[in-house]
Design an enzyme around this catalytic site. Structure first.
Site, PDB file in Angstrom:
ATOM      1  N   GLY A   9       0.842  -1.179   0.000  1.00  0.00           N
ATOM      2  CA  GLY A   9       0.000   0.000   0.000  1.00  0.00           C
ATOM      3  C   GLY A   9       0.882   1.235   0.000  1.00  0.00           C
ATOM      4  CB  SER A  11       0.396   6.137   1.923  1.00  0.00           C
ATOM      5  OG  SER A  11       1.654   6.433   2.509  1.00  0.00           O
ATOM      6  N   GLY A  12       2.383   7.337  -0.556  1.00  0.00           N
ATOM      7  CA  GLY A  12       3.072   8.569  -0.902  1.00  0.00           C
ATOM      8  C   GLY A  12       3.890   9.114   0.243  1.00  0.00           C
ATOM      9  N   GLY A  13       3.964   8.379   1.336  1.00  0.00           N
ATOM     10  CA  GLY A  13       4.753   8.780   2.492  1.00  0.00           C
ATOM     11  C   GLY A  13       6.044   7.984   2.587  1.00  0.00           C
ATOM     12  CB  VAL A  14       9.155   8.609   4.514  1.00  0.00           C
ATOM     13  CG1 VAL A  14       8.669   8.691   5.966  1.00  0.00           C
ATOM     14  CG2 VAL A  14      10.579   8.067   4.451  1.00  0.00           C
ATOM     15  CB  SER A  16       3.983   3.163   2.275  1.00  0.00           C
ATOM     16  OG  SER A  16       3.963   4.388   1.569  1.00  0.00           O
ATOM     17  CB  CYS A  99      -9.577   4.075   8.341  1.00  0.00           C
ATOM     18  SG  CYS A  99      -8.793   4.315   6.767  1.00  0.00           S
ATOM     19  N   GLY A 123       3.181   0.507   5.637  1.00  0.00           N
ATOM     20  CA  GLY A 123       4.242   1.177   6.373  1.00  0.00           C
ATOM     21  C   GLY A 123       3.932   1.386   7.837  1.00  0.00           C
ATOM     22  CB  CYS A 195      -7.954   7.765   8.587  1.00  0.00           C
ATOM     23  SG  CYS A 195      -7.435   6.372   7.613  1.00  0.00           S
TER      24      CYS A 195
END
Length: 371
Positions: A9, A11-14, A16, A99, A123, A195
């Site tokens: 998954g 998410s566009g974050g560090v 993940s 969520c 992540g 979320c």
């Protein structure tokens, strides 16, 4: 069809991003999937498109297949409508728990399987253990980032199919690995807020679904102190937004929300962060979810958290016939809030948890009895 064994998954974050990096380095066959769970509503702080671009960049850098799925309809139906109704009833829900249960480890897991994958990875700062033939949800090793509190509704099927690659690492190491690998998310700010909905003025956002309903702001002795915008906007222990100036004969200590009567639309306040009206020794919950599928005993001692990042609190748990819990704490607890989750632990193992229904705090009887 994806031939990846694991779908991450992204998410566009560090977190993940590094989860995908680590799995690839371990030789796993992986693909990335970005979930859009909230349709843009023109709010500039909703970062879904920026996050999707970052997730795509990570997939491109790693050279892995990339999928995008819109789960907004499921999120609205299974998470957001419940979130609004809980506030309407005067409770303070935790949408991240729901969520995770309904979207990340249900809809996403189903979609990954439809793409031919055996497992999913995220992540999250948590770990999966296996003992005596049963799967366990374990705390993340970075105590300051551990997210097992939000994952306590997972069960055997989900844990058997889930990997948490960053659960063994401290956050600083995750950022270091990302920077070393040249990932564009290495220094990206962690997401906060609701979320998948993002950071925004919470009162204004909730007001779109629960319009302002001014009512009385009263001291615990009944004295009228002012007006509030609507009881459903306030939560126990809240200090901000009360707009109570100097009250003659009351001293200078700050005021805190200590109780609500949603039916009468009255918010009760008291002075001092340690007001006795904010404290309780016992809570009662809705039916609990157990990671193992069943409680360890009908009565047992363990530790609990009634909010994220709270230090573990010693307690004794009794499981009632309908599956609900009675939790007695060794020491008084501040601002235990109906609608939030009580999550239970034995050492590093998360046992499960439940939604808090009520407590023995002094003003509990003034809260809305409907839920």
């Amino acid at each position: 069809m994806s031939h990846a064994r694991v779908i991450v998954g992204l998410s566009g974050g560090v977190d993940s991003s590094v989860a995908a990096l680590l799995l690839q380095r371990q030789g796993e066959s992986i693909a990335g999937l970005f979930m859009q769970n909230w349709n843009e509503d023109g709010d500039s702080d909703c970062r879904a498109e920026d996050d999707r671009r970052d997730a795509l960049r990570i997939a491109g850098l790693l050279g892995i297949p990339f999928h995008v799925r819109n789960f907004a309809a499921q999120y609205w139906r299974d998470v957001f409508t419940h979130f609004v109704e809980e506030y309407r009833a005067g409770r303070t829900p935790n949408p991240d728990v729901l969520c995770n249960r309904e979207i990340k480890f249900k809809v996403f897991l189903d979609e990954a399987r439809a793409l031919g994958a055996e497992k999913i990875a995220t992540g999250h700062y948590a770990r999966v253990g296996h003992r005596d033939g049963r799967w366990q949800l374990l705390r993340g090793l970075d105590a300051g980032k551990d997210q097992s509190y939000f994952l306590h509704q997972l069960g055997q099927e989900q844990l058997a199919a889930t990997l948490f690659p960053v659960g063994e690492l401290p956050k600083a190491e995750v950022r270091r690995l990302a920077a070393e690998a040249g990932l564009p998310t290495a220094a990206k700010k962690d997401s906060t807020g609701i979320c998948f909905i993002g950071e925004r003025d919470f009162r204004d956002f909730l007001g779109q679904y629960l319009p302002a309903r001014p009512g009385e702001l009263r001291a615990v002795d009944g004295a009228l102190l002012g007006e509030h915008a609507g009881a459903w906007y306030y939560t126990l222990g809240q200090r901000e937004g009360l707009h109570i100036g100097g009250v003659k004969g009351r001293g200078d200590a700050p005021w805190y929300v200590v109780g609500k009567d949603v039916a009468a639309n009255v918010v009760y306040v008291d002075q001092g962060s340690d007001s006795p009206f904010l404290h309780s020794r016992r809570l009662w919950s809705e039916p609990a979810h157990w990671v193992d599928g069943a409680p360890p005993a009908r009565t047992f001692a363990c530790t609990a958290k009634t909010r994220y990042r709270q230090a573990d609190q010693a307690c004794t748990v009794e499981v009632d016939g309908d599956g609900s819990l009675s939790v007695a704490f060794d020491t008084p607890q501040r601002a235990v809030t109906p609608g939030q989750s009580v999550v239970l632990y034995q050492g590093e193992v998360c046992l499960g948890g439940a939604v808090i229904a009520r407590t023995d705090a002094p003003l509990e009887s003034r809260q809305d009895p409907q839920k």
